[in-house]
Design an enzyme around this catalytic site. Structure first.
Site, PDB file in Angstrom:
ATOM      1  N   ASP A   1      24.676 -45.007  42.961  1.00  0.00           N
ATOM      2  CA  ASP A   1      25.176 -43.704  42.237  1.00  0.00           C
ATOM      3  C   ASP A   1      26.511 -43.647  42.492  1.00  0.00           C
ATOM      4  O   ASP A   1      27.094 -44.284  43.424  1.00  0.00           O
ATOM      5  CB  ASP A   1      24.572 -42.488  42.584  1.00  0.00           C
ATOM      6  CG  ASP A   1      24.359 -41.342  41.663  1.00  0.00           C
ATOM      7  OD1 ASP A   1      23.279 -41.171  41.111  1.00  0.00           O
ATOM      8  OD2 ASP A   1      25.348 -40.860  41.422  1.00  0.00           O
TER       9      ASP A   1
ATOM     10  N   ASN B   1      19.624 -45.886  34.648  1.00  0.00           N
ATOM     11  CA  ASN B   1      19.307 -44.566  34.661  1.00  0.00           C
ATOM     12  C   ASN B   1      20.520 -43.354  34.544  1.00  0.00           C
ATOM     13  O   ASN B   1      20.308 -42.365  34.112  1.00  0.00           O
ATOM     14  CB  ASN B   1      18.151 -44.113  35.396  1.00  0.00           C
ATOM     15  CG  ASN B   1      17.862 -42.595  35.376  1.00  0.00           C
ATOM     16  OD1 ASN B   1      17.350 -41.956  34.562  1.00  0.00           O
ATOM     17  ND2 ASN B   1      18.634 -41.857  36.610  1.00  0.00           N
TER      18      ASN B   1
ATOM     19  N   TYR C   1      26.708 -38.763  23.050  1.00  0.00           N
ATOM     20  CA  TYR C   1      25.504 -38.609  23.777  1.00  0.00           C
ATOM     21  C   TYR C   1      24.484 -39.399  22.872  1.00  0.00           C
ATOM     22  O   TYR C   1      23.513 -40.257  23.210  1.00  0.00           O
ATOM     23  CB  TYR C   1      25.205 -37.428  24.255  1.00  0.00           C
ATOM     24  CG  TYR C   1      23.988 -37.489  25.346  1.00  0.00           C
ATOM     25  CD1 TYR C   1      24.128 -37.709  26.424  1.00  0.00           C
ATOM     26  CD2 TYR C   1      22.490 -37.087  24.704  1.00  0.00           C
ATOM     27  CE1 TYR C   1      23.143 -37.572  27.396  1.00  0.00           C
ATOM     28  CE2 TYR C   1      21.595 -37.048  25.556  1.00  0.00           C
ATOM     29  CZ  TYR C   1      21.601 -37.456  26.932  1.00  0.00           C
ATOM     30  OH  TYR C   1      20.424 -37.602  27.864  1.00  0.00           O
TER      31      TYR C   1
ATOM     32  N   LYS D   1      22.685 -42.807  23.272  1.00  0.00           N
ATOM     33  CA  LYS D   1      21.186 -43.025  23.646  1.00  0.00           C
ATOM     34  C   LYS D   1      20.593 -43.909  22.450  1.00  0.00           C
ATOM     35  O   LYS D   1      19.538 -44.600  22.599  1.00  0.00           O
ATOM     36  CB  LYS D   1      20.532 -41.759  23.534  1.00  0.00           C
ATOM     37  CG  LYS D   1      21.141 -41.020  25.172  1.00  0.00           C
ATOM     38  CD  LYS D   1      20.839 -41.713  26.420  1.00  0.00           C
ATOM     39  CE  LYS D   1      21.153 -40.891  27.415  1.00  0.00           C
ATOM     40  NZ  LYS D   1      20.991 -41.680  28.708  1.00  0.00           N
TER      41      LYS D   1
ATOM     42  N   THR E   1      16.987 -30.901  35.587  1.00  0.00           N
ATOM     43  CA  THR E   1      17.608 -31.405  36.263  1.00  0.00           C
ATOM     44  C   THR E   1      19.143 -30.847  36.437  1.00  0.00           C
ATOM     45  O   THR E   1      19.197 -29.910  35.649  1.00  0.00           O
ATOM     46  CB  THR E   1      17.929 -33.073  35.982  1.00  0.00           C
ATOM     47  OG1 THR E   1      18.560 -33.144  34.887  1.00  0.00           O
ATOM     48  CG2 THR E   1      16.438 -33.776  35.962  1.00  0.00           C
TER      49      THR E   1
HETATM   50  P1  NAD Z   1      21.271 -35.854  36.857  1.00  0.00           P
HETATM   51  O1  NAD Z   1      22.422 -35.336  36.671  1.00  0.00           O
HETATM   52  O2  NAD Z   1      20.374 -35.110  37.639  1.00  0.00           O
HETATM   53  O3  NAD Z   1      21.427 -37.525  37.314  1.00  0.00           O
HETATM   54  C1  NAD Z   1      22.218 -38.228  36.891  1.00  0.00           C
HETATM   55  C2  NAD Z   1      22.791 -39.124  37.862  1.00  0.00           C
HETATM   56  O4  NAD Z   1      23.592 -40.123  37.269  1.00  0.00           O
HETATM   57  C3  NAD Z   1      23.599 -38.370  39.068  1.00  0.00           C
HETATM   58  O5  NAD Z   1      23.095 -38.585  40.378  1.00  0.00           O
HETATM   59  C4  NAD Z   1      25.193 -38.872  38.677  1.00  0.00           C
HETATM   60  O6  NAD Z   1      25.812 -38.831  39.939  1.00  0.00           O
HETATM   61  C5  NAD Z   1      24.684 -40.229  38.237  1.00  0.00           C
HETATM   62  N1  NAD Z   1      26.119 -40.731  37.284  1.00  0.00           N
HETATM   63  C6  NAD Z   1      26.742 -40.426  36.416  1.00  0.00           C
HETATM   64  N2  NAD Z   1      27.643 -40.795  36.125  1.00  0.00           N
HETATM   65  C7  NAD Z   1      27.653 -42.105  36.634  1.00  0.00           C
HETATM   66  C8  NAD Z   1      28.604 -43.345  36.794  1.00  0.00           C
HETATM   67  N3  NAD Z   1      29.464 -43.452  36.260  1.00  0.00           N
HETATM   68  N4  NAD Z   1      28.030 -44.345  37.832  1.00  0.00           N
HETATM   69  C9  NAD Z   1      26.762 -44.190  38.593  1.00  0.00           C
HETATM   70  N5  NAD Z   1      26.164 -43.066  38.668  1.00  0.00           N
HETATM   71  C10 NAD Z   1      26.243 -42.069  37.595  1.00  0.00           C
HETATM   72  O7  NAD Z   1      20.426 -35.973  35.435  1.00  0.00           O
HETATM   73  P2  NAD Z   1      19.134 -36.533  35.074  1.00  0.00           P
HETATM   74  O8  NAD Z   1      18.689 -35.493  34.083  1.00  0.00           O
HETATM   75  O9  NAD Z   1      18.237 -36.983  36.333  1.00  0.00           O
HETATM   76  O10 NAD Z   1      19.672 -37.863  34.061  1.00  0.00           O
HETATM   77  C11 NAD Z   1      19.127 -39.201  34.231  1.00  0.00           C
HETATM   78  C12 NAD Z   1      19.084 -39.968  32.958  1.00  0.00           C
HETATM   79  O11 NAD Z   1      18.140 -39.122  32.023  1.00  0.00           O
HETATM   80  C13 NAD Z   1      20.340 -39.814  31.917  1.00  0.00           C
HETATM   81  O12 NAD Z   1      20.709 -41.209  31.473  1.00  0.00           O
HETATM   82  C14 NAD Z   1      20.226 -38.894  31.213  1.00  0.00           C
HETATM   83  O13 NAD Z   1      21.008 -38.930  29.913  1.00  0.00           O
HETATM   84  C15 NAD Z   1      18.881 -38.863  30.894  1.00  0.00           C
HETATM   85  N6  NAD Z   1      18.127 -37.745  30.403  1.00  0.00           N
HETATM   86  C16 NAD Z   1      18.011 -36.607  30.698  1.00  0.00           C
HETATM   87  C17 NAD Z   1      17.514 -35.622  30.396  1.00  0.00           C
HETATM   88  C18 NAD Z   1      17.462 -34.036  30.852  1.00  0.00           C
HETATM   89  O14 NAD Z   1      16.790 -33.301  30.186  1.00  0.00           O
HETATM   90  N7  NAD Z   1      17.694 -33.827  32.087  1.00  0.00           N
HETATM   91  C19 NAD Z   1      16.770 -35.735  29.153  1.00  0.00           C
HETATM   92  C20 NAD Z   1      16.947 -36.990  28.236  1.00  0.00           C
HETATM   93  C21 NAD Z   1      17.408 -38.014  28.874  1.00  0.00           C
END
Ligand code: NAD
Length: 252
Positions: free
Chosen positions: A37, A87, A153, A157, A188
């Site tokens: 991360d 992720n 976004y 995706k 999250t």
């Molecule tokens: P989150 O913000 O809790 O976790 C995302 C993590 O990615 C964080 O720990 C952040 O520090 C890390 N990150 C961001 N930029 C980075 C970089 N340049 N290099 C390395 N790490 C980096 O969010 P989440 O909801 O757990 O998201 C995880 C994935 O799920 C993402 O790809 C997001 O687009 C996807 N997603 C989330 C949701 C939702 O509703 N939360 C829905 C669909 C998809």
């Protein structure tokens, strides 16, 4: 016996949310886990919650050199790479398309799309050396339908799902499976920070199961897809959305 005994799993975005839940789940199922991360404090918390089976590697997935160094660190520590869970992602500033700055556009595309490419490109040669592996890429339901005011976004995706299909086509005969997941609305920090209180209520009302997912509910699908139980699954995208994009409901 765990499903991942002897396996090495690399997870980006594992300092929080879905990635952290997956890191804990893989470790409980026997894997050695690389918690990667950009958020080093969060990364260290995830590693501490797992213990000896995990190491932390700081990475910026938007930087190809950093992604290669992350894979190199994985091999240096554990000698192999069996599963890449790509992720890490960001939601970006909200604006209609004509109001999105070039900087914001590039920032979201770089992390959400280029990052998935950089990680896969670094990981695949290591998987080829040991006879195969699994790549799970986090897309979104926004990779299947549009969502107003996050055009970068949505574009990123959709592209992740396309890239995943290509990896599956190109490396299937090398025993590398590639799949995408499409989470719906997950509780999250991304949704806590990115959505207003009233948006949460509105989204819940649109979801057939009536609530956001817990990160573990997404991680469960990632673990299954990464396991040998999914040995005939590749090239596909798997919704974990409680029916959010199944269709439309009229009130009442
Ligand atoms: P989150 O913000 O809790 O976790 C995302 C993590 O990615 C964080 O720990 C952040 O520090 C890390 N990150 C961001 N930029 C980075 C970089 N340049 N290099 C390395 N790490 C980096 O969010 P989440 O909801 O757990 O998201 C995880 C994935 O799920 C993402 O790809 C997001 O687009 C996807 N997603 C989330 C949701 C939702 O509703 N939360 C829905 C669909 C998809």
């Amino acid at each position: 016996m765990g499903d991942f005994d002897g396996k090495v799993v690399l997870i980006t975005g594992a300092a929080a949310g879905i990635g952290r839940a997956a890191a804990i789940g893989f470790a409980q199922a026997g894997a050695k886990v690389v918690v990667a991360d950009i958020d080093v404090a969060g990364m260290n918390e995830t590693v501490a919650s797992i213990g000896d089976a995990a190491i932390g590697v700081a990475v910026n997935v938007g930087d190809e050199v950093s992604c290669q160094a992350m894979v190199d660190a994985t091999i240096a520590k554990f000698g192999r790479l069996d599963v890449l869970f790509s992720n890490a992602g960001i939601s970006g500033n909200r604006a209609r398309t004509a109001d999105v700055s070039t900087q914001d556009w590039h920032h979201v595309i770089n992390i959400n799309l280029n990052g998935v490419f950089f990680c896969a490109r670094a990981a695949i040669p290591e998987m080829l050396k040991t006879g195969g592996g699994v790549i799970v890429n986090t897309a979104s339901v926004d990779g299947q339908v549009g969502m107003a005011t996050v055009p970068h976004y949505v574009a990123s995706k959709h592209a992740v799902i396309g890239l995943t299909k290509n990896i599956a086509l190109e490396y299937g005969k090398d025993n590398i499976r590639a799949v995408a997941i499409a989470p719906g609305f997950v509780a999250t920090q991304m949704t806590a920070q990115g959505l207003a209180e009233e948006d949460h209520a509105l989204l819940n009302s649109m979801i057939p199961l009536g609530r956001a997912a817990r990160p573990e509910e997404i991680a469960n699908m990632v673990l299954w897809l990464s396991s040998d139980k999914a040995s005939y699954v590749t090239g596909s995208c798997h919704n974990v959305d409680a029916g959010l994009v199944s269709g439309f409901s009229l009130p009442g």
